[in-house]
Every structure is written in C-alpha cells, then in structure tokens.
Design an enzyme around this catalytic site. Structure first.
Site, PDB file in Angstrom:
ATOM      1  N   GLU A 106      -7.624 -27.429  -6.004  1.00  0.00           N
ATOM      2  CA  GLU A 106      -6.252 -27.194  -5.532  1.00  0.00           C
ATOM      3  C   GLU A 106      -5.400 -28.140  -6.362  1.00  0.00           C
ATOM      4  O   GLU A 106      -5.128 -29.259  -5.970  1.00  0.00           O
ATOM      5  CB  GLU A 106      -6.165 -27.505  -4.034  1.00  0.00           C
ATOM      6  CG  GLU A 106      -5.001 -26.822  -3.360  1.00  0.00           C
ATOM      7  CD  GLU A 106      -3.706 -27.563  -3.466  1.00  0.00           C
ATOM      8  OE1 GLU A 106      -3.261 -27.825  -4.605  1.00  0.00           O
ATOM      9  OE2 GLU A 106      -3.144 -27.884  -2.414  1.00  0.00           O
ATOM     10  N   GLU A 110       0.840 -29.426 -12.819  1.00  0.00           N
ATOM     11  CA  GLU A 110       0.005 -30.608 -12.579  1.00  0.00           C
ATOM     12  C   GLU A 110      -1.236 -30.614 -13.451  1.00  0.00           C
ATOM     13  O   GLU A 110      -2.192 -31.350 -13.186  1.00  0.00           O
ATOM     14  CB  GLU A 110      -0.366 -30.700 -11.085  1.00  0.00           C
ATOM     15  CG  GLU A 110       0.782 -31.288 -10.288  1.00  0.00           C
ATOM     16  CD  GLU A 110       0.577 -31.243  -8.775  1.00  0.00           C
ATOM     17  OE1 GLU A 110      -0.555 -30.992  -8.320  1.00  0.00           O
ATOM     18  OE2 GLU A 110       1.577 -31.447  -8.067  1.00  0.00           O
TER      19      GLU A 110
HETATM   20  N1  SAH Z   1      -8.159 -30.969  -2.524  1.00  0.00           N
HETATM   21  C1  SAH Z   1      -7.256 -31.635  -1.600  1.00  0.00           C
HETATM   22  C2  SAH Z   1      -6.170 -32.405  -2.291  1.00  0.00           C
HETATM   23  C3  SAH Z   1      -5.342 -31.635  -3.298  1.00  0.00           C
HETATM   24  S1  SAH Z   1      -4.109 -32.612  -4.075  1.00  0.00           S
HETATM   25  C4  SAH Z   1      -6.705 -30.621  -0.646  1.00  0.00           C
HETATM   26  O1  SAH Z   1      -6.727 -29.428  -0.986  1.00  0.00           O
HETATM   27  O2  SAH Z   1      -6.231 -30.971   0.425  1.00  0.00           O
HETATM   28  C5  SAH Z   1      -4.722 -32.737  -5.704  1.00  0.00           C
HETATM   29  C6  SAH Z   1      -5.533 -33.989  -5.949  1.00  0.00           C
HETATM   30  O3  SAH Z   1      -6.175 -33.838  -7.185  1.00  0.00           O
HETATM   31  C7  SAH Z   1      -4.739 -35.260  -6.059  1.00  0.00           C
HETATM   32  O4  SAH Z   1      -5.308 -36.200  -5.179  1.00  0.00           O
HETATM   33  C8  SAH Z   1      -4.892 -35.716  -7.512  1.00  0.00           C
HETATM   34  O5  SAH Z   1      -4.983 -37.125  -7.628  1.00  0.00           O
HETATM   35  C9  SAH Z   1      -6.195 -35.056  -7.913  1.00  0.00           C
HETATM   36  N2  SAH Z   1      -6.390 -34.629  -9.316  1.00  0.00           N
HETATM   37  C10 SAH Z   1      -5.567 -33.847 -10.051  1.00  0.00           C
HETATM   38  N3  SAH Z   1      -6.115 -33.542 -11.242  1.00  0.00           N
HETATM   39  C11 SAH Z   1      -7.331 -34.128 -11.270  1.00  0.00           C
HETATM   40  C12 SAH Z   1      -8.377 -34.168 -12.238  1.00  0.00           C
HETATM   41  N4  SAH Z   1      -8.296 -33.482 -13.375  1.00  0.00           N
HETATM   42  N5  SAH Z   1      -9.474 -34.894 -11.950  1.00  0.00           N
HETATM   43  C13 SAH Z   1      -9.575 -35.563 -10.767  1.00  0.00           C
HETATM   44  N6  SAH Z   1      -8.624 -35.553  -9.817  1.00  0.00           N
HETATM   45  C14 SAH Z   1      -7.506 -34.836 -10.061  1.00  0.00           C
END
Ligand code: SAH
Length: 683
Positions: free
Chosen positions: A144, A153
């Site tokens: 996500e 993002e």
């Molecule tokens: N999966 C959770 C949070 C989603 S928010 C949910 O659905 O509730 C997205 C998260 O991904 C954030 O905490 C951000 O720090 C992390 N993130 C984004 N890109 C990433 C990457 N390439 N590798 C590791 N973490 C990542």
C-alpha cells in the site's frame, strides 16, 4: 540529545535558533502522519483483507506454500491479515524505523511473531538467500504505497525492483491492478488556482483593468499535484466536457516499468466549452476478477454507492498548459505523460499528431507559481476580495499619498495606483518575485512603483527618497505563514519601519482580530482519533505512539487545514478572542485573554477553529475564516482561499462516551516576543 535548528520566525520575522530534542522531527512525523486516517479507512481495510484472503487461497489451492512480501508494512496490518488468512510466512518491510519498531510490537501483541518477520529497510536494500533478509522469493506481493496521484510515493520503482529481485515470476499481487481515470472539465473556479485573470477596478475616472503579464498567462505552472477533496466541490463549479475515461492502468502482478512514458486517449466532448482542467482519480482491484474494487471516484460517478471519507487518498486536479476550446462531438486527444513520481496532461486536436511525446513536465518559468500556491492564486482572482480592498483604499488614498505595501508579491501597489495614488509607491519584497517587474511592465507602471528588496529593519530614508510614508497597506499575506496568525508579520514589519512613517500615517488594515469557534467535524476528526481495533487486529500501540507524539510539545499546537474541504458544524457562536492594533507598534507585553463559550448545539466538540479577520476601514473587514453559518444545523462556510487553524480536543476524541459539556473555557496567550500563540481549553 538536543539539536539546534535555525529558522526565520514566521510571525516576528526574527532569525532564531531553536533547541529541539533530537526526536522532534520524528514526533512531528508521527503526530501529523496519515496512519490513523488509514486505519479508520474501513473500505480500504476490508477490501485489502478480502484481496489478501483470495490471494492466499489461490496460492494454497495450487498446493504451494504462501510466502508474502509486504512492502511498507507500517503498523504491520496487511501482514497480520495475510497471516490470519493462512499465509505460511510474511516478510514485512518498513523503512521508517519508529514504524518498524511499532510493527514488531503490534505483531507480537497480536500473536503473529512466528509468522511475520519485520525488516527495517528500504525494500531496495532487502536481500534474498540463505543468509539474506528473506530466505526465498515471495509468491504474494502485498503493498500500500499509493498517494492521491497513485505513483507519487514511489510505488513504480519499488514494484520494478521487487519484481526483479524479491518475488517469483507469476506471483499474486494485492492489489492486482490500479487504473487511473480522467474527465475533462471547464471550471473557472479551478482554473483560477493556476492562472491570473485580469482584475477589474472601479476607479474615480472609470473602470481600469490590471492585466497579468503574458509570461504568467503562458506559464504551465508547477508540476506538483493539486490534490483536493473533490467531493466538496459542488457540481455547479464545473462543466463536464467528456465522459470519464480510463487513462492508463498498471498490473502489479507482472514486471513493472518505472521509466518515463506517455499514454494517449481519444475523447469525444459531450459538450462544447473551454477545456481547462483534467480531473483524475484511481481505483485498485484487489484481485484479478475485479470484483474487489476500492475506488476514489467522486460523488457524481457512482451516485448510488456510499462514499468512504478518507484524507490519505483524495482526487487530483491537473491544469492543462493552456485552455483549449473544444466542440461537442469533435474528437480530441488527451495525453498523460509520467515520470517515476508524477503525471501531467496535454490536449491536442486530432490533426496535431504525436507532438505530445516531446512535452516535458510543467516547469514554472514566470516564478509566480513558485511564490504563490494555488490557494493564493484563487485569492488574487477573488473579485470580492479586490473589491473590499478597492473600497477601503479609496477612502484613504489621495494624489499625494506615499504608499508602502508590505506583503509577499501582492498586487495591492498596482491596485492603489489604479485608485489614484499618483505618487511613487514603494513596495517591499522579502522574497524574490522576478515577475513582479513583468507585472509593472504589462501595466506600464515601471516608473510608478518601486520595488525594494530588503528586510524592513534594514530600510533607510534613502529607500524612500527621504519622504515619509503616509499610507501603509498589506493584505496581509506572506508565503512563509502556515497558521493564520503568522501573517501578523505585517505588524512586526510595520513596527520595524516606524521611523519612516509620517505622524498621521494610515495603516490598512488598521487592525486584526483572532476569532474562535467550537465545532463538530463531519469527518476530519478521524485523522486524530485513536483506532483501537482495526479489522480484528489490536493497533493500540500505534494510537499510543500518535498520542505520545501529539503531546510531545508542552504547549499543544493548532494545525492548519483548509476547512472548505472538511465540513463541520458550529457548536458555539463565533467569538472574537484577541485584537491587534496595527496603528500602534507591537507592544512588549503579551496579549492574553480568558473566557468561556457556551455550546448552543448538540454534538461532539472535536475542537476549536481559529482564524483572523482584518479590518480595512470603518465598516470594511475581510475574514480569512468563517464566512457564514448557513443554516439551523450550524453548517459553516469558510474562506476558500485560506487555511484555518484547528485545535483538536484529544479528550473528546479519546473518550468513547462523554456527556456533552455545556461550555468550553479557554485561555489564549499571544507572546509578542516569540510571535507564538499558546492555547488551553477545558471542556
Ligand atoms: N501497509 C500499512 C502502511 C501503509 S503506509 C497499511 O496499509 O496500513 C506506507 C508505508 O510504507 C510507510 O510506513 C512508509 O514508510 C513505507 N514505505 C514506503 N516505501 C517503502 C519501501 N520502498 N520500502 C520500505 N518501506 C516503504
């Protein structure tokens, strides 16, 4: 451990060194994060859960072990869903250390420690192999990583890498696919967020028009996405010119390419008009069948289905580089080009072939879009705002006025000139706005208005050719201000130039007042409200973390929100709480007030909203907040060009059942030395 951060104080303008605890940034990040909003997004959570269950059972159905890779695990939510759906093992990747730590705790608390391995790394650093982070490649990819623009993002490069190195060929992906939709519209309201319209001014000697320079008119603006709560824009504010069409889609179960590319669709306008804006949103299919669909479509697309409110995903407004007349039934081509992180649009007549491939991402060449954000463009285009200023200026200006304007890139000097102040006017610029000179040129005012690029405390009599200023004007607007009272910088700047003012100087606005009202939000409360249990998983650790970060600062802070996007109802009458007299200099002592407001309507007191009103002349004021309470129920309308300050009452957000209070008492203190407003409320 403490660190020192240097910054210009937004209210006083003074350069200051702040001693911040090392984890200040971290607390800010957590306190203002969207995790709470995501956990409250029922529609998203339910559909992810369904999609994950379906993917796990497809893999199990093939007799394979289900190995899940969850990139960006946050609280660990999606991995826990996978584990309870029967996945054999989950690798939960999270780059943000505090979140990775939280995920470990939450996973443990929910009893999944043996099934979920949290890895505190960026996914592109993750290794696979006997000694690696992951023992083997995964066959289910769950993520996500989307923002309102879908790819902002970094979802594409993350997927590209994951398919190359972290997952098996033919893996299942949840979501399976994302689709971006567009609709072409004409909208004066939205067009006014990126273009400057000619300003009509009624002067004594007839109507005058302030024209925008062609450089601003022809400038495509900045590439950053304009994301808004489109559901708050009434259908009367735009004219639909095309049906909703699919612009492009991405299949996340196959290798993904992040390299720049363009997509093109043919549109047949359903109405003739001026094509100005592309409205866009996306949906995600959680499984290949497309039966589990989570959509950001606005209200008019599926009028019968219930809308899920969310703030972490909204809708996009894209401005075409210039407006194009289109005719009903006469086909046009719409191109979407994207790089790794952003999307932009161009429109072509059917006869113009292939040239869009050359179109690069929009770059502001006129500098106006760098200084003014979209709300500020809207404000400058607001005829009502201009009219009130014109009215007020007319009462104070005469042929001999020597006028000083203190505001960032304001057009007030041009307005003042149109209204008859024929003396040279001075204009202080704190920020480079190269094209203010183009404004002067376009309106033949180069020798009438002088731009002074200096900080107010550094001004010398020679800057004003030894003349005394008779009128000081300001909008007030400064691009550094975040909260409403930051624009009180006008007062500090006016104080700094005191020695250059004549004894009978007129200051416009002559004063400002801070207003406050208690409200119940329709939805905005969700972003600060604890979640507790999310789809059966205990995420209280996250709630505690957010709470901890919110109370990290001793004086709790208000936060800026554009309330036209976030409906609320007033529970109290609006109340004036502080006044600031710009005719005198900023006093040395603090300005403080205490009192109470009665709650007139039933409802949850989610917080107090604060805003400024500026008093221009005897009976001419402008509000940067409340415009009116429009009905019995207390629905509010807000100035659409300004952000208001919201102070959330955590006691109300936390408590499940709290009897409604009858009044709220407040204590508000404006420290004139620091320019900060401290607030305390008791319910
Ligand atoms: N999966 C959770 C949070 C989603 S928010 C949910 O659905 O509730 C997205 C998260 O991904 C954030 O905490 C951000 O720090 C992390 N993130 C984004 N890109 C990433 C990457 N390439 N590798 C590791 N973490 C990542």
């Amino acid at each position: 451990m403490k660190t020192f951060c240097g910054r210009a104080n937004p209210t006083t303008g003074a350069m200051e060194w702040l001693e911040e605890a090392e984890d200040y940034d971290y607390h800010q990040e957590i306190a203002r994060s969207r995790y709470a909003d995501m956990l409250h997004d029922k529609d998203r959570n339910v559909k992810y859960y369904e999609g994950i269950c379906a993917a796990v059972s497809r893999v199990k159905g093939r007799g394979e072990k289900a190995i899940v890779l969850d990139i960006g695990t946050g609280t660990g939510l999606l991995s826990m869903m996978a584990a309870s759906a029967g996945a054999d093992f989950c690798y939960a990747i999270e780059v943000f250390r505090p979140m990775a730590n939280a995920a470990v705790k939450i996973v443990e608390k929910n009893g999944f420690s043996d099934k979920i391995k949290v890895i505190n790394k960026h996914s592109t650093e993750v290794t696979v192999g006997p000694d690696g982070d992951m023992e083997c490649r995964a066959n289910i990819l769950v993520t996500e990583l989307f923002d309102t623009e879908l790819i902002g993002e970094g979802a594409l490069p993350t997927y590209e890498h994951a398919h190359k190195y972290l997952v098996q060929e033919g893996c299942e992906a949840v979501p399976h696919r994302a689709t971006v939709y567009v609709q072409l519209v004409e909208s004066k309201r939205m067009w006014a967020w990126n273009k400057l319209f000619p300003i009509h001014v009624e002067a004594e000697d007839g109507e005058k028009i302030i024209v925008p320079p062609s450089e601003v008119e022809n400038c495509p603006g900045v590439p950053s996405v304009c994301d808004i709560q489109l559901n708050q824009v009434p259908s009367s504010d735009f004219t639909v010119l095309s049906d909703v069409v699919t612009m492009f889609s991405v299949d996340f179960s196959k290798p993904v390419q992040s390299a720049s590319t363009c997509y093109r669709v043919q549109l047949e306008p359903v109405k003739s008009g001026k094509a100005q804006i592309v409205l866009s949103w996306w949906d995600i299919d959680m499984d290949p069948s497309g039966l589990i669909n989570c959509t950001m479509a606005p209200y008019w697309v599926n009028p019968t289905s219930a809308l899920q409110w969310r703030d972490h995903w909204m809708q996009c407004v894209y401005f075409l580089p210039s407006e194009e007349p289109v005719l009903q039934g006469e086909r046009v081509h719409l191109s979407a080009c994207r790089d790794e992180y952003s999307v932009w649009y161009t429109l072509h007549k059917a006869s113009q072939e292939e040239q869009e491939a050359a179109a690069g991402s929009p770059v502001c060449r006129c500098h106006a879009h760098l200084l003014w954000n979209r709300a500020r463009f809207g404000q400058l285009n607001d005829q009502e705002w201009t009219q009130r200023y014109s009215q007020a200026l007319r009462t104070v200006l005469n042929r001999d006025s020597v006028c000083l304007c203190i505001s960032d890139g304001s057009l007030l000097p041009v307005l003042a000139h149109c209204l008859g102040a024929k003396q040279v006017q001075y204009f202080i610029l704190f920020f480079r706005f190269l094209h203010f000179t183009l404004f002067l040129k376009a309106n033949h005012l180069e020798d009438k208005i002088k731009i002074i690029e200096a900080r107010p405390e550094l001004l010398k009599p020679s800057h004003f050719e030894d003349k005394k200023i008779s009128v000081v004007v300001g909008e007030p607007f400064f691009s550094t201000s975040l909260l409403p009272w930051h624009n009180l910088y006008f007062w500090y700047a006016r104080t700094a130039v005191s020695s250059h003012l004549s004894s009978s100087v007129t200051v416009l606005p002559h004063s400002a007042s801070l207003h406050m009202m208690i409200v119940e939000f329709q939805d905005l409360w969700r972003i600060r409200s604890p979640c507790g249990i999310c789809e059966g998983f205990d995420v209280q650790t996250m709630d505690d973390m957010i709470k901890d970060s919110l109370s990290f600062r001793e004086s709790k802070e208000a936060e800026p929100h554009p309330l036209w996007e976030y409906p609320c109802k007033s529970l109290s009458d609006p109340q004036e709480v502080l006044t600031f007299d710009f005719r005198t200099t900023v006093p040395q002592h603090c300005l403080s007030t205490e009192g109470s407001v009665n709650l007139l309507r039933k409802g949850k007191s989610h917080g107090a909203v604060l805003w400024m009103e500026y008093h221009l002349a005897a009976d001419i004021s402008i509000s940067t907040g409340l415009l009116q309470i429009s009905n019995e129920k207390g629905s509010c309308s807000w100035n659409p060009h300004c952000k208001q300050a919201v102070y959330f009452f955590t006691s109300v957000l936390d408590a499940q059942a709290l009897s409604d209070p009858a009044a709220v008492t407040y204590a508000i203190n404006f420290d004139t030395k620091t320019g900060e407003i401290a607030m305390d409320f008791k319910l």
